[in-house]
Enzyme design. Structure first.
Site, PDB file in Angstrom:
ATOM      1  N   ASP A  11      -2.547  39.389  67.557  1.00 12.55           N
ATOM      2  CA  ASP A  11      -1.156  38.958  67.635  1.00 12.55           C
ATOM      3  C   ASP A  11      -0.437  39.433  66.368  1.00 12.55           C
ATOM      4  O   ASP A  11      -0.747  38.962  65.266  1.00 12.55           O
ATOM      5  CB  ASP A  11      -1.161  37.425  67.719  1.00 12.55           C
ATOM      6  N   ASP A 109       3.693  43.043  71.158  1.00 17.83           N
ATOM      7  CA  ASP A 109       3.079  42.547  69.920  1.00 17.83           C
ATOM      8  C   ASP A 109       1.755  41.831  70.131  1.00 17.83           C
ATOM      9  O   ASP A 109       1.310  41.088  69.260  1.00 17.83           O
ATOM     10  CB  ASP A 109       4.055  41.630  69.176  1.00 17.83           C
ATOM     11  N   GLU A 110       1.115  42.060  71.282  1.00 13.27           N
ATOM     12  CA  GLU A 110      -0.149  41.379  71.549  1.00 13.27           C
ATOM     13  C   GLU A 110      -1.097  42.299  72.286  1.00 13.27           C
ATOM     14  O   GLU A 110      -0.662  43.169  73.047  1.00 13.27           O
ATOM     15  CB  GLU A 110       0.064  40.165  72.458  1.00 13.27           C
TER      16      GLU A 110
END
Length: 344
Positions: A11, A109-110
DNA sequence: TCTGGGGTCCTAGGACCC
DNA sequence: TCTGGGGTCCTAGGACCC
């Protein structure tokens, strides 16, 4: 430690704000808030991401920008720059792909990572260092036996932390926490569970599955208990995600009342989506129009196409046919159009 | 906190058919 | 002609996530 399969969740920390700080180093340590067009006085806009300095002032994503301005008047407000975030995200994912892992990208973003290793912490440290060295971005990593555990563990020590949550640790670590700590239980479900006397993860894990099925449906009810037991999907795939469809919507700064203007917005969205479908080589099978009336009443109408197509004319016609099935007797706060693709 | 935009999946009810 | 039950498709809404 013995070699086994692990699931990691990576993350990126306050991703959009961190990308902005990389581009503007003088903003380091300042509260940085990304959202809307960057003007925090515009009503009906919300925070997309807040830097950790801004979070110390109580600012978080989803908060109205005007509230964020009140809480953090000295913050730097910036507009969302999606092309810049997409480029930064691609650089992170390219960095990760060089390792002998399975990478399942989960948004900008992950990512979930599948790896066979005897030391997942060492792997996590290696990945964090590679991402930081190559992109300047920090990330938090969770380690678990399945995606649910890894996803929750990644939140335990943010930013730049590494945490583990396994099936063995689950009852002690998660049992006392509120049901809302689970990935997939939001505000509404938390309230309904509390009405049943179920407050903690341990409560939910011990609940009667038939009663849950009665209250939440045949799929969702048992699934809630499954979450509370710490179970989750354990498969990680690097096969790219195939989108089911796309949509565009806009909230007007001031409500719209002119019927011709409403039709123009719907037409423009429909034709834009047709172009995007053609670019992706996907046929559209269904068109949905969304109208949010003042003060905040949302309705949808959809039209199924006789023939799957990327031709903008029938897609526009379907959108306008759906629009015609609304009773437009109140001011319009939001208009949206979505398309669903045929299976591929 | 007067509440974005872009997604996914599930549920319930009605139409329709046999 | 007072009305069953199952299956499937479609639509609208809701919940959740980032």
């Amino acid at each position: 430690m013995s070699t086994k399969d692990w699931i990691l969740h990576l993350d990126l920390d306050s991703f959009m704000a961190s990308v902005e700080i990389l581009r503007h180093p003088e903003l380091r340590d300042r509260p940085v808030i990304v959202g809307g067009n960057g003007d925090p006085t515009v009503p009906r806009t919300v925070v997309a991401t807040a830097s950790y300095a801004a979070r110390e002032h109580g600012v978080h994503s989803g908060m109205p920008m005007r509230t964020a301005l009140r809480k953090s008047p000295d913050a730097v407000f910036l507009p969302s720059d999606m092309p810049a975030y997409e480029a930064a995200s691609a650089q992170v994912m390219d960095t990760l792909r060089r390792f002998p892992i399975t990478l399942e990208i989960w948004g900008l973003d992950e990512a979930f990572i599948g790896a066979r290793t005897d030391d997942p912490f060492e792997l996590a440290r290696t990945l964090q260092k590679a991402v930081l060295d190559e992109t300047g971005l920090t990330c938090s990593i969770g380690i678990g036996d399945n995606k649910h555990q890894a996803k929750l563990a990644a939140q335990f020590q943010k930013p730049a932390g590494i945490s583990q949550l396994t099936s063995d640790q689950w009852p002690a670590v998660m049992g006392p926490r509120p049901t809302s700590a689970l990935w997939g239980i939001g505000a509404k479900t938390t309230t309904k569970l509390a009405d049943m006397g179920l407050h903690t993860v341990a409560d939910l894990a011990a609940a009667d599955p038939r009663e849950l099925a009665r209250r939440f449906g045949p799929t969702n009810g048992p699934w809630l208990r499954y979450l509370a037991l710490g179970k989750g999907e354990a498969g990680v795939t690097d096969t790219p995600w195939v989108p089911r469809g796309h949509s565009h919507e806009t909230t007007f700064t001031t409500d719209l009342t002119d019927a011709a203007a409403i039709r123009e917005h719907v037409t423009a969205f429909a034709r834009q989506l047709a172009g995007e479908a053609a670019d992706e080589g996907r046929d559209v099978i269904r068109v949905t129009v969304k109208v949010r009336f003042a003060p905040f009443i949302t309705q949808t109408r959809q039209t199924k196409l006789d023939t799957p197509t990327t031709d903008p004319d029938p897609i526009q016609a379907a959108a306008l046919a759906a629009l015609d099935r609304f009773t437009l007797d109140r001011a319009v706060r939001l208009l949206g159009v979505g398309v669903e693709y045929a299976n591929r």
